[in-house]
Design a protein around this motif. Structure first.
Motif, PDB file in Angstrom:
ATOM      1  N   LEU A  88      37.446  21.751  -1.788  1.00 36.01           N
ATOM      2  CA  LEU A  88      37.188  22.410  -0.728  1.00 36.01           C
ATOM      3  C   LEU A  88      36.261  23.747  -0.178  1.00 36.01           C
ATOM      4  N   ARG A  89      36.376  24.238  -1.480  1.00 34.08           N
ATOM      5  CA  ARG A  89      34.973  25.086  -1.328  1.00 34.08           C
ATOM      6  C   ARG A  89      33.868  24.883  -2.229  1.00 34.08           C
ATOM      7  N   ASN A  90      33.915  24.997  -3.668  1.00 32.28           N
ATOM      8  CA  ASN A  90      33.061  25.008  -4.337  1.00 32.28           C
ATOM      9  C   ASN A  90      32.786  22.791  -4.474  1.00 32.28           C
ATOM     10  N   GLN A  91      32.532  22.497  -3.416  1.00 31.48           N
ATOM     11  CA  GLN A  91      32.167  21.803  -3.566  1.00 31.48           C
ATOM     12  C   GLN A  91      30.236  20.417  -3.493  1.00 31.48           C
ATOM     13  N   GLY A  92      30.341  19.844  -4.572  1.00 39.27           N
ATOM     14  CA  GLY A  92      29.080  19.493  -5.250  1.00 39.27           C
ATOM     15  C   GLY A  92      28.825  18.639  -4.493  1.00 39.27           C
ATOM     16  N   ILE A  93      28.148  18.837  -4.249  1.00 37.02           N
ATOM     17  CA  ILE A  93      26.653  17.581  -2.474  1.00 37.02           C
ATOM     18  C   ILE A  93      25.951  17.227  -2.692  1.00 37.02           C
ATOM     19  N   MET A  94      24.854  17.660  -4.116  1.00 38.71           N
ATOM     20  CA  MET A  94      23.976  16.788  -4.820  1.00 38.71           C
ATOM     21  C   MET A  94      23.838  15.509  -5.172  1.00 38.71           C
ATOM     22  N   ILE A  95      25.400  14.898  -5.952  1.00 42.38           N
ATOM     23  CA  ILE A  95      25.476  13.424  -6.841  1.00 42.38           C
ATOM     24  C   ILE A  95      25.723  12.198  -4.926  1.00 42.38           C
ATOM     25  N   PRO A  96      26.445  13.106  -4.306  1.00 41.17           N
ATOM     26  CA  PRO A  96      27.160  12.248  -3.471  1.00 41.17           C
ATOM     27  C   PRO A  96      25.459  12.695  -2.720  1.00 41.17           C
ATOM     28  N   GLN A  97      24.498  12.783  -2.164  1.00 44.15           N
ATOM     29  CA  GLN A  97      23.168  12.615  -1.688  1.00 44.15           C
ATOM     30  C   GLN A  97      22.614  12.071  -2.506  1.00 44.15           C
ATOM     31  N   ALA A 133      36.055  37.372  -1.734  1.00 43.76           N
ATOM     32  CA  ALA A 133      36.083  36.989  -1.101  1.00 43.76           C
ATOM     33  C   ALA A 133      34.210  38.564  -0.015  1.00 43.76           C
ATOM     34  N   TYR A 134      34.620  38.779   0.169  1.00 42.01           N
ATOM     35  CA  TYR A 134      34.024  39.837   0.396  1.00 42.01           C
ATOM     36  C   TYR A 134      32.464  40.000  -0.095  1.00 42.01           C
ATOM     37  N   LEU A 135      32.906  40.076  -1.822  1.00 43.54           N
ATOM     38  CA  LEU A 135      30.783  40.104  -2.864  1.00 43.54           C
ATOM     39  C   LEU A 135      30.293  38.829  -2.633  1.00 43.54           C
ATOM     40  N   TRP A 136      31.645  38.302  -2.180  1.00 39.99           N
ATOM     41  CA  TRP A 136      30.699  36.578  -2.704  1.00 39.99           C
ATOM     42  C   TRP A 136      30.043  36.251  -2.087  1.00 39.99           C
ATOM     43  N   GLU A 137      30.474  36.782  -0.544  1.00 39.77           N
ATOM     44  CA  GLU A 137      29.791  36.421   0.845  1.00 39.77           C
ATOM     45  C   GLU A 137      28.656  37.154   1.185  1.00 39.77           C
ATOM     46  N   ARG A 138      28.105  38.054   0.482  1.00 39.88           N
ATOM     47  CA  ARG A 138      27.377  39.580   0.160  1.00 39.88           C
ATOM     48  C   ARG A 138      26.364  39.001  -0.842  1.00 39.88           C
ATOM     49  N   ILE A 172      28.904  25.705   4.060  1.00 43.87           N
ATOM     50  CA  ILE A 172      30.097  25.406   3.639  1.00 43.87           C
ATOM     51  C   ILE A 172      30.758  26.750   4.407  1.00 43.87           C
ATOM     52  N   ARG A 173      30.488  28.066   4.500  1.00 43.25           N
ATOM     53  CA  ARG A 173      31.198  29.023   4.607  1.00 43.25           C
ATOM     54  C   ARG A 173      31.316  28.786   6.765  1.00 43.25           C
ATOM     55  N   LYS A 174      30.740  28.424   6.909  1.00 42.74           N
ATOM     56  CA  LYS A 174      30.515  28.221   9.103  1.00 42.74           C
ATOM     57  C   LYS A 174      31.363  27.119   9.083  1.00 42.74           C
ATOM     58  N   LEU A 175      31.819  26.529   8.153  1.00 42.14           N
ATOM     59  CA  LEU A 175      32.478  24.767   8.238  1.00 42.14           C
ATOM     60  C   LEU A 175      33.583  24.840   8.041  1.00 42.14           C
ATOM     61  N   ASN A 176      33.957  25.968   6.855  1.00 43.89           N
ATOM     62  CA  ASN A 176      35.292  26.175   6.053  1.00 43.89           C
ATOM     63  C   ASN A 176      35.880  27.622   5.368  1.00 43.89           C
ATOM     64  N   ARG A 177      37.196  27.266   6.529  1.00 48.26           N
ATOM     65  CA  ARG A 177      37.918  28.800   6.209  1.00 48.26           C
ATOM     66  C   ARG A 177      38.425  28.577   5.023  1.00 48.26           C
ATOM     67  N   LEU A 178      37.504  29.880   4.033  1.00 47.38           N
ATOM     68  CA  LEU A 178      36.912  29.714   2.460  1.00 47.38           C
ATOM     69  C   LEU A 178      38.041  30.486   2.093  1.00 47.38           C
ATOM     70  N   ILE A 231      44.533  19.194   7.637  1.00 44.08           N
ATOM     71  CA  ILE A 231      44.249  19.991   7.455  1.00 44.08           C
ATOM     72  C   ILE A 231      42.373  20.606   8.047  1.00 44.08           C
ATOM     73  N   ALA A 232      42.203  19.683   8.831  1.00 47.50           N
ATOM     74  CA  ALA A 232      40.674  19.595   9.775  1.00 47.50           C
ATOM     75  C   ALA A 232      40.883  21.036  10.481  1.00 47.50           C
ATOM     76  N   HIS A 233      41.724  21.831  10.733  1.00 50.70           N
ATOM     77  CA  HIS A 233      42.055  22.649  11.737  1.00 50.70           C
ATOM     78  C   HIS A 233      41.626  23.964  11.088  1.00 50.70           C
ATOM     79  N   CYS A 234      41.599  23.708   9.502  1.00 46.17           N
ATOM     80  CA  CYS A 234      40.977  24.991   8.858  1.00 46.17           C
ATOM     81  C   CYS A 234      39.186  24.464   7.577  1.00 46.17           C
ATOM     82  N   PHE A 235      39.543  22.934   7.848  1.00 51.26           N
ATOM     83  CA  PHE A 235      38.413  22.262   6.462  1.00 51.26           C
ATOM     84  C   PHE A 235      38.051  21.364   7.357  1.00 51.26           C
ATOM     85  N   ARG A 236      36.871  21.912   7.778  1.00 48.55           N
ATOM     86  CA  ARG A 236      35.521  20.799   8.377  1.00 48.55           C
ATOM     87  C   ARG A 236      35.060  19.664   7.245  1.00 48.55           C
ATOM     88  N   LEU A 237      34.877  19.976   6.592  1.00 51.88           N
ATOM     89  CA  LEU A 237      34.352  19.242   5.145  1.00 51.88           C
ATOM     90  C   LEU A 237      34.734  19.699   3.949  1.00 51.88           C
TER      91      LEU A 237
END
Length: 372
Positions: A344-353, A20-25, A96-102, A318-324
């Motif tokens: 919850l994390r690797n959500q592909g949003i291009m197809i929905p949009q 998680a540390y490396l991914w964030e950076r 996504i990292r601001k909305l969900n507890r990854l 699960i909304a207390h940890c994951f908003r999207l």
């Protein structure tokens, strides 16, 4: 060399905190390169004024500099100039990292835990679970390996099975059919072949019966379970549906993934399919399924309101940890919706949009203001 080394650590390291540390950076440009190489975005020239508006939009609302490659994806498909589209790279790096507890995502998205997290939820019938290298039946009773193999062989007598990772099987990764009629079973005894299949997955996987889907969805494309992607969002205590898309398989493949040749088609509010569906060639939408010739326009998904109710009610848990959250839901032969996968994390949003328009729609500015 450094980038390659870091990427290898992310893939292989089992220390979740370090990963998680490396991914964030990871730098933003890495997300851009990784995302649009996979999507095969067609190069095009955006109007200069539109490009300026895009850059001004993100500078103003998140104070970031962004690539416009993601906008090319939508512009090539529909010619719409809308700065409210959320590119996948911006979503992955900044939103996504601001909305969900990854840090909790792997546990909550573990398919072996759905029956614990969502008691009573309808899912494909589970034959076998492997949790951290140990075998369990559908009721979480411990099994030795011999009993686990026997259980799988017996279930094969009732039809085709699916084996997939319980964690991180998004995008169809490492999903396999177990079928007594496959050539593999001519190479050895059923016990040997099944044992070898299980060994390839090592740990943390699930074996389920192939889902018996509704006749309408079966007629659209019979070789895969065609699922409904429902994207839900929690804001001010209310769970809202942002997008609904039907995903279908193609080319006789058993997966409904667009990246593997499948199709996507928007579902309107009352469950009616759009006239157009998209393949990976988004510049050439189709009105009929290429393999079955099924016509999309005028088709209504049965019990669509129940599909939406299932997604929103599960999200509330699960909304207390994951908003999207992006849900993959199938419709059973009896018309009852069933949970296939939680993203919850690797959500592909291009197809929905691509199918339904900008992710947050009229609330885009308010959402960006919240996470700034």
């Amino acid at each position: 060399k450094v980038t390659h080394f870091v990427r290898e650590i992310i893939v292989k390291d089992e220390n979740r905190l370090l990963t998680a540390y490396l991914w964030e950076r990871m730098p933003y440009w890495w997300y851009v390169k990784r995302t649009y190489r996979a999507l095969r975005v067609t190069e095009c020239r955006l109007p200069r004024a539109y490009k300026r508006e895009i850059k001004k939009f993100w500078k103003r609302h998140l104070n970031i500099r962004v690539s416009t490659l993601g906008y090319q994806y939508f512009f090539v498909a529909n010619g719409v100039e809308d700065v409210r589209y959320i590119p996948q790279d911006v979503f992955a790096k900044y939103i996504i990292r601001k909305l969900n507890r990854l840090e909790f995502a792997k546990a909550y998205a573990d398919k072996n835990l759905y029956d614990k997290l969502f008691p009573g939820v309808n899912t494909p019938k589970t034959v076998l679970r492997n949790i951290n290298g140990r075998f369990y039946d559908d009721l979480y009773r411990h099994l030795d390996k011999e009993s686990a193999i026997t259980r799988v062989i017996r279930a094969m007598g009732d039809g085709t099975l699916i084996i997939k990772p319980a964690i991180d099987s998004g995008g169809g990764n490492n999903i396999r059919v177990i079928d007594a009629g496959s050539p593999d079973f001519s190479k050895g005894t059923p016990e040997t072949v099944v044992g070898e299949v299980l060994d390839r997955y090592s740990k943390d996987y699930i074996v389920q019966c192939f889902f018996d889907q509704h006749d309408l969805l079966q007629s659209m494309y019979p070789y895969s379970v065609n699922t409904i992607r429902v994207v839900t969002f929690e804001r001010n205590g209310e769970i809202k549906v942002l997008a609904t898309v039907l995903k279908m398989g193609n080319n006789s493949g058993f997966l409904d993934k667009v990246s593997m040749g499948g199709l996507s088609c928007a579902i309107r509010q009352q469950g009616e399919l759009s006239k157009w569906a998209f393949t990976s060639d988004i510049q050439r939408p189709v009105t009929h399924h290429p393999q079955t010739d099924f016509r999309f326009e005028g088709t209504v998904i049965p019990n669509f309101s129940r599909v939406l109710t299932l997604a929103t009610s599960l999200h509330a848990e699960i909304a207390h940890c994951f908003r999207l959250v992006s849900w993959d839901i199938a419709l059973g032969k009896d018309g009852n919706p069933a949970l296939i996968e939680v993203n919850l994390r690797n959500q592909g949003i291009m197809i929905p949009q691509l199918n339904c328009g900008p992710l947050f729609g009229e609330e885009t500015l308010q959402v960006l203001e919240e996470i700034r």
